[in-house]
Design a protein around this motif. Structure first.
Motif, PDB file in Angstrom:
ATOM      1  N   SER A  33       0.844  -1.182   0.000  1.00  0.00           N
ATOM      2  CA  SER A  33       0.000   0.000   0.000  1.00  0.00           C
ATOM      3  C   SER A  33       0.881   1.233   0.000  1.00  0.00           C
ATOM      4  O   SER A  33       2.048   1.180   0.354  1.00  0.00           O
TER       5      SER A  33
ATOM      6  N   HIS B  71      -1.839   0.027   6.173  1.00  0.00           N
ATOM      7  CA  HIS B  71      -3.116  -0.408   5.662  1.00  0.00           C
ATOM      8  C   HIS B  71      -3.003  -1.845   5.215  1.00  0.00           C
ATOM      9  O   HIS B  71      -1.915  -2.319   4.889  1.00  0.00           O
TER      10      HIS B  71
ATOM     11  N   HIS C 196      -2.533  -5.266  -0.247  1.00  0.00           N
ATOM     12  CA  HIS C 196      -3.436  -5.375  -1.384  1.00  0.00           C
ATOM     13  C   HIS C 196      -3.087  -6.590  -2.232  1.00  0.00           C
ATOM     14  O   HIS C 196      -1.927  -6.861  -2.492  1.00  0.00           O
TER      15      HIS C 196
ATOM     16  N   VAL D 187     -11.110  -6.696   0.257  1.00  0.00           N
ATOM     17  CA  VAL D 187     -10.207  -5.629   0.661  1.00  0.00           C
ATOM     18  C   VAL D 187     -10.258  -4.514  -0.377  1.00  0.00           C
ATOM     19  O   VAL D 187      -9.817  -4.709  -1.508  1.00  0.00           O
TER      20      VAL D 187
ATOM     21  N   GLN E 121      -6.919   1.537  -2.076  1.00  0.00           N
ATOM     22  CA  GLN E 121      -6.603   2.731  -1.291  1.00  0.00           C
ATOM     23  C   GLN E 121      -7.302   3.980  -1.830  1.00  0.00           C
ATOM     24  O   GLN E 121      -7.767   4.824  -1.052  1.00  0.00           O
TER      25      GLN E 121
ATOM     26  N   LEU F 211     -10.923   4.153  -0.717  1.00  0.00           N
ATOM     27  CA  LEU F 211     -11.014   4.438   0.714  1.00  0.00           C
ATOM     28  C   LEU F 211     -10.683   5.887   1.027  1.00  0.00           C
ATOM     29  O   LEU F 211     -11.334   6.527   1.854  1.00  0.00           O
TER      30      LEU F 211
ATOM     31  N   HIS G 103     -16.687   0.939   3.270  1.00  0.00           N
ATOM     32  CA  HIS G 103     -16.290   1.448   4.588  1.00  0.00           C
ATOM     33  C   HIS G 103     -16.466   0.365   5.656  1.00  0.00           C
ATOM     34  O   HIS G 103     -15.600   0.172   6.523  1.00  0.00           O
TER      35      HIS G 103
ATOM     36  N   ASP H  63     -13.617  -2.112   5.364  1.00  0.00           N
ATOM     37  CA  ASP H  63     -12.349  -1.581   5.871  1.00  0.00           C
ATOM     38  C   ASP H  63     -12.338  -1.533   7.391  1.00  0.00           C
ATOM     39  O   ASP H  63     -11.325  -1.852   8.019  1.00  0.00           O
TER      40      ASP H  63
ATOM     41  N   GLU I  15      -6.343  -6.267  10.413  1.00  0.00           N
ATOM     42  CA  GLU I  15      -5.728  -6.035   9.105  1.00  0.00           C
ATOM     43  C   GLU I  15      -4.421  -6.819   8.980  1.00  0.00           C
ATOM     44  O   GLU I  15      -4.093  -7.339   7.912  1.00  0.00           O
TER      45      GLU I  15
END
Length: 527
Positions: free
Chosen positions: A10, A16, A19, A40, A43, A46, A278, A281, A502
């Protein structure tokens, strides 16, 4: 033959979930999570979602904290307003130095006693409604301070103000954790925390104007100040019921349905697709669950809680000491200054405080593995400022020392609160954030009791020494905060921290890739 997955870092290192490229667009990988599959998000998507949340949430928190800070701190200015007319708070009410110290200290005693229980209430009801209640009742008590006529009324209302303010500051931090993951919080706390600094600067400047209103309609300058700030705070508190969004995806429980029927309806802050991303995440960071007394006990016996509390004790005690006694300190530097000069000279302290927040808290988020350094550096700046204002030989260098203290103070409290949430959210979940931030804020505010009751006006004999010993006590408090920041690093290293959700997802992804590669290699050998 199965191909291996590609893992991409990321943009922010380790800040974060990792990915993994895949389908569909804007979704990088799907992993089973308890009862549902978690995708997932990327970025970019988000970042857009959190910017949208920022536009709604952060200005509301900033405005409420601006006004609450004004109501809480304007008593420090009232101590010296309209000195030439003998209409200061001290002379009008006939306060002794003991009365002043008791009244200022009891605010923090009440705050300490009610901080944790009030923050726990937020976990059971609509948090925006509880924050609104905080602000409205603060405005009511602040307005009532207009009618103070004797020392007992000053002491009583300060105690009541502490009760109604309890839970607000940790409640705001807890509220943010409902909408943002830990690595996105520090600079947001820092941003709305600037409201306190700007409030202190503005209140200092505007108090000069209130002094010109002295005698209008039979009210002194400080009475006008208490009244107007209180009324405006009540109005803003009511508006928060529409302005601040409720917690995401909250389902009312049977015990709070009556309250939900009284609250105004709100338009969703995110659309359906944004809400889905959201939610995904936030599920990667923690899972909310109904807490029990055993959960509270586990939080209270977590040794990481106590170094954070002592860190907070030191820096918030210094901050409140400077806030309440800024005019007293500046007057000791130059006794010839007028009451208006004293009010105006407090403003630059909080502008320096603001500059410290804006410079340090974004870096603290970017390099969040080094919170101790970003906390301790400003503490060293505070110590430098205190030594300068104590031992400099001329007036202006002493005043510059006060400004240096302000510069160092700014980032310390936001970083301490963020670090608390960062440690306790993955370990104890939502209730961990609520209890730990309230405990650190509440018990840590005993530092405020120390500086308001025992130092400066509470230490009359120290006035003859230009408050040298009071300053040295605060140097010791800052040094202690540094020591316990590094103790917390040691504790986390040797006791270990649980992996955040995470991090678990990242580990699962890596393990999945390795297993796929092993299958591929085995297939090639068989071929």
């Amino acid at each position: 033959m199965m191909s291996s997955l590609t893992i991409a870092e990321s943009p922010e290192k380790d800040s974060h979930p990792t990915h993994v490229r895949g389908e569909p667009e804007n979704v990088l990988f799907t992993i089973a999570d308890d009862s549902s599959d978690l995708e997932v998000p990327d970025q970019t998507s988000l970042n857009k979602i959190y910017r949208k949340l920022d536009y709604r949430i952060i200005p509301a928190l900033w405005c409420l904290y601006f006004l609450v800070s004004a109501v809480r701190s304007n008593v420090g200015l009232a101590l010296t307003m309209n000195q030439s007319e003998h209409h200061t708070l001290i002379e009008t009410l006939g306060l002794t130095s003991h009365d002043t110290s008791v009244g200022l200290a009891l605010y923090y005693v009440a705050y300490t006693l009610f901080d944790v229980p009030f923050n726990l209430i937020m976990t059971r009801i609509a948090p925006h409604a509880w924050l609104s209640r905080n602000v409205i009742t603060i405005g009511i008590v602040g307005s009532c301070m207009t009618a103070m006529a004797a020392p007992w009324s000053f002491i009583l209302l300060r105690f009541l103000l502490g009760i109604v303010t309890a839970g607000l500051w940790p409640g705001m931090a807890y509220y943010l954790t409902l909408w943002y993951p830990p690595h996105r919080i520090a600079h947001r706390i820092g941003f709305y925390f600037t409201a306190a600094q700007i409030s202190a600067a503005v209140v200092g400047l505007v108090s000069a104007g209130f002094q010109y209103m002295d005698g209008d309609r039979g009210l002194t300058g400080f009475q006008w100040m208490f009244l107007l700030y209180g009324v405006i705070t009540i109005i803003v508190g009511i508006s928060l019921l529409w302005w601040l969004p409720d917690r995401p995806n909250r389902k009312p429980s049977n015990g709070t349905k009556w309250l939900d029927r009284l609250l105004p309806s709100q338009m969703p802050i995110l659309n359906e697709e944004e809400s889905k991303l959201h939610k995904i995440d936030m599920k990667l960071t923690y899972n909310a669950h109904k807490w029990t007394l055993m959960d509270l006990w586990k939080i209270l016996i977590d040794v990481r809680l106590y170094p954070l509390t002592i860190m907070y004790f030191g820096v918030v005690g210094i901050g409140i000491g400077i806030q309440n006694f800024a005019t007293v300190i500046i007057e000791s530097i130059n006794p010839n200054l007028s009451s208006i000069d004293l009010s105006l000279l407090t403003a630059p302290i909080w502008l320096c405080d603001l500059a410290g927040i804006l410079m340090v808290t974004p870096l603290s988020d970017k390099f969040h593995d080094h919170r101790a350094l970003f906390f301790s550096g400003p503490c060293l700046v505070i110590i430098t400022g205190l030594l300068t204002m104590t031992y400099a030989t001329h007036e202006w260098p002493k005043y510059v020392g006060v400004l240096i203290v302000g510069l160092g103070l700014g980032p310390t409290v936001p970083i301490c609160m963020t670090w608390t949430a960062e440690i306790f959210q993955p370990r104890h979940g939502e209730v961990g954030t609520a209890v730990a931030t309230a405990f650190v804020s509440g018990l840590g505010n005993l530092g405020s009791v120390t500086t308001t009751y025992a130092l400066y006006s509470g230490w009359p004999s120290d006035a003859a020494r230009n408050y040298r010993d009071s300053n040295m006590v605060m140097v010791a408090m800052a040094g202690t905060s540094i020591l316990f920041a590094f103790l917390n690093v040691v504790l986390r290293k040797f006791l270990g921290d649980p992996m955040t959700r995470e991090e678990r997802k990242k580990r699962e992804i890596v393990q999945h890739e390795l297993s796929m590669r092993q299958i591929d290699e085995g297939s090639e050998i068989e071929d």
